[in-house]
Write a protein that holds these residues in place. Sequence first.
Motif, PDB file in Angstrom:
ATOM      1  N   TYR A 140      52.729  -0.035  22.514  1.00 61.46           N
ATOM      2  CA  TYR A 140      52.334  -1.076  21.753  1.00 61.46           C
ATOM      3  C   TYR A 140      53.068  -1.558  20.751  1.00 61.46           C
ATOM      4  O   TYR A 140      53.672  -0.908  20.073  1.00 61.46           O
ATOM      5  CB  TYR A 140      50.747  -0.767  21.616  1.00 61.46           C
ATOM      6  CG  TYR A 140      50.100  -0.143  22.522  1.00 61.46           C
ATOM      7  CD1 TYR A 140      49.523  -0.833  23.612  1.00 61.46           C
ATOM      8  CD2 TYR A 140      49.681   1.034  22.586  1.00 61.46           C
ATOM      9  CE1 TYR A 140      48.711  -0.373  24.649  1.00 61.46           C
ATOM     10  CE2 TYR A 140      49.156   1.674  23.668  1.00 61.46           C
ATOM     11  CZ  TYR A 140      48.637   1.304  24.693  1.00 61.46           C
ATOM     12  OH  TYR A 140      47.811   1.554  25.711  1.00 61.46           O
ATOM     13  N   SER A 141      53.002  -2.930  20.470  1.00 61.11           N
ATOM     14  CA  SER A 141      53.989  -3.495  19.471  1.00 61.11           C
ATOM     15  C   SER A 141      53.577  -3.011  18.179  1.00 61.11           C
ATOM     16  O   SER A 141      52.618  -3.090  17.472  1.00 61.11           O
ATOM     17  CB  SER A 141      53.609  -5.151  19.590  1.00 61.11           C
ATOM     18  OG  SER A 141      54.521  -5.766  18.753  1.00 61.11           O
ATOM     19  N   ASN A 142      54.940  -2.512  17.423  1.00 61.80           N
ATOM     20  CA  ASN A 142      54.730  -2.132  16.176  1.00 61.80           C
ATOM     21  C   ASN A 142      53.555  -1.228  15.491  1.00 61.80           C
ATOM     22  O   ASN A 142      53.134  -1.266  14.454  1.00 61.80           O
ATOM     23  CB  ASN A 142      54.549  -3.451  15.061  1.00 61.80           C
ATOM     24  CG  ASN A 142      55.658  -4.327  15.312  1.00 61.80           C
ATOM     25  OD1 ASN A 142      56.775  -3.864  15.283  1.00 61.80           O
ATOM     26  ND2 ASN A 142      55.431  -5.591  15.130  1.00 61.80           N
ATOM     27  N   GLN A 143      53.230  -0.299  16.555  1.00 57.08           N
ATOM     28  CA  GLN A 143      52.243   0.846  16.167  1.00 57.08           C
ATOM     29  C   GLN A 143      52.403   1.988  17.111  1.00 57.08           C
ATOM     30  O   GLN A 143      53.020   1.903  18.184  1.00 57.08           O
ATOM     31  CB  GLN A 143      51.023   0.079  16.373  1.00 57.08           C
ATOM     32  CG  GLN A 143      50.519  -0.303  17.654  1.00 57.08           C
ATOM     33  CD  GLN A 143      49.195  -0.922  17.826  1.00 57.08           C
ATOM     34  OE1 GLN A 143      48.221  -0.173  17.260  1.00 57.08           O
ATOM     35  NE2 GLN A 143      48.892  -2.032  18.331  1.00 57.08           N
ATOM     36  N   VAL A 144      51.818   2.918  16.525  1.00 56.55           N
ATOM     37  CA  VAL A 144      52.080   4.279  17.396  1.00 56.55           C
ATOM     38  C   VAL A 144      50.482   4.899  17.654  1.00 56.55           C
ATOM     39  O   VAL A 144      49.746   4.721  16.600  1.00 56.55           O
ATOM     40  CB  VAL A 144      52.651   5.462  16.566  1.00 56.55           C
ATOM     41  CG1 VAL A 144      52.625   6.818  17.234  1.00 56.55           C
ATOM     42  CG2 VAL A 144      54.136   4.864  16.192  1.00 56.55           C
ATOM     43  N   VAL A 145      50.122   4.802  18.889  1.00 54.62           N
ATOM     44  CA  VAL A 145      48.852   5.266  19.268  1.00 54.62           C
ATOM     45  C   VAL A 145      49.036   6.458  19.806  1.00 54.62           C
ATOM     46  O   VAL A 145      49.579   6.867  20.796  1.00 54.62           O
ATOM     47  CB  VAL A 145      48.224   4.078  20.415  1.00 54.62           C
ATOM     48  CG1 VAL A 145      47.000   4.849  20.820  1.00 54.62           C
ATOM     49  CG2 VAL A 145      48.232   2.696  19.920  1.00 54.62           C
TER      50      VAL A 145
ATOM     51  N   PHE B 267      58.238   5.860  15.700  1.00 56.29           N
ATOM     52  CA  PHE B 267      58.076   7.342  16.104  1.00 56.29           C
ATOM     53  C   PHE B 267      58.455   8.106  15.056  1.00 56.29           C
ATOM     54  O   PHE B 267      57.748   9.055  14.621  1.00 56.29           O
ATOM     55  CB  PHE B 267      58.848   7.586  17.374  1.00 56.29           C
ATOM     56  CG  PHE B 267      58.825   9.134  17.742  1.00 56.29           C
ATOM     57  CD1 PHE B 267      57.503   9.696  18.165  1.00 56.29           C
ATOM     58  CD2 PHE B 267      59.801   9.961  17.345  1.00 56.29           C
ATOM     59  CE1 PHE B 267      57.684  11.122  18.402  1.00 56.29           C
ATOM     60  CE2 PHE B 267      59.750  11.333  17.577  1.00 56.29           C
ATOM     61  CZ  PHE B 267      58.666  12.114  18.329  1.00 56.29           C
ATOM     62  N   MET B 268      59.647   7.847  14.292  1.00 51.95           N
ATOM     63  CA  MET B 268      60.143   8.864  13.498  1.00 51.95           C
ATOM     64  C   MET B 268      59.095   8.633  12.041  1.00 51.95           C
ATOM     65  O   MET B 268      59.118   9.765  11.489  1.00 51.95           O
ATOM     66  CB  MET B 268      61.504   8.382  12.909  1.00 51.95           C
ATOM     67  CG  MET B 268      62.717   8.635  14.161  1.00 51.95           C
ATOM     68  SD  MET B 268      62.577  10.515  14.506  1.00 51.95           S
ATOM     69  CE  MET B 268      62.844  11.451  13.113  1.00 51.95           C
TER      70      MET B 268
END
Length: 239
Positions: A230-235, A207-208
């Motif tokens: 979701y794993s290791n991502q920002v949607v 997020f940061m």
Amino acid sequence: MRVNWNYIKLAFLSISLVALYGFADMRSKKREVSDISIKFLGDNSLYITEDAVNKLLIQNYGPVKNRPKEQLVLNTIEEVILSNDMVKSAQVYLTVNGELISKIVQRKPIGRVEGISKFYLDDLGKRMPLSKHHSARVPIITGEITGKTLEDAYEILNYINEDDFLRKNVIGIHIEEEGKYQLRFRMENFVVNLGGVDNLNGKFKNFMAFYVKATKDNSLESYAIVSLEYSNQVVCTKI
């Protein structure tokens, strides 16, 4: 028969010391409590007042000032103070001058639950009643309030409070259901879908990274939802 005056002097001195000690002890016990001093420790002294503590003692223990010291039971006085829901710990003792000192640590709220029941969640994860003396500026918790979701909210709040940016900017946690938690920020229009409390460190790092990039791009205002589920991502969902 020769008298050993040294032994007689020693015996007389011992008797005198015992007598003096007994006399001093008797006078000390008869001495009355001269004053009461209530001290709130730490920076969290807003939820119960000195007057409230005095009233609590009078109602549950009786008058303390001008009472003979021998009549006091310090452990009982501590228990009376601890019976107040705003008190975390209390230490009570008497000074040689007859002053009764009470050192009190108040509980610390870290979240405020707004639902059918309204209460704080404190720094130990326990329910804490609202105070008529002060309203804490802490994140508001709304939605499906259960024992498990409160445990998760407590874990989220603990993480938030360890981070300076999050502590200053997160103003709310909305519980959609167990495992689905949504964060609301002070200055932004979007909400953050956190998902569950698994891998909080990884989620907030992602997020940061998003937040820093979107701030540079001046694109924060174009997002309605930022999902960290979701794993290791920002949607992101745009407005």
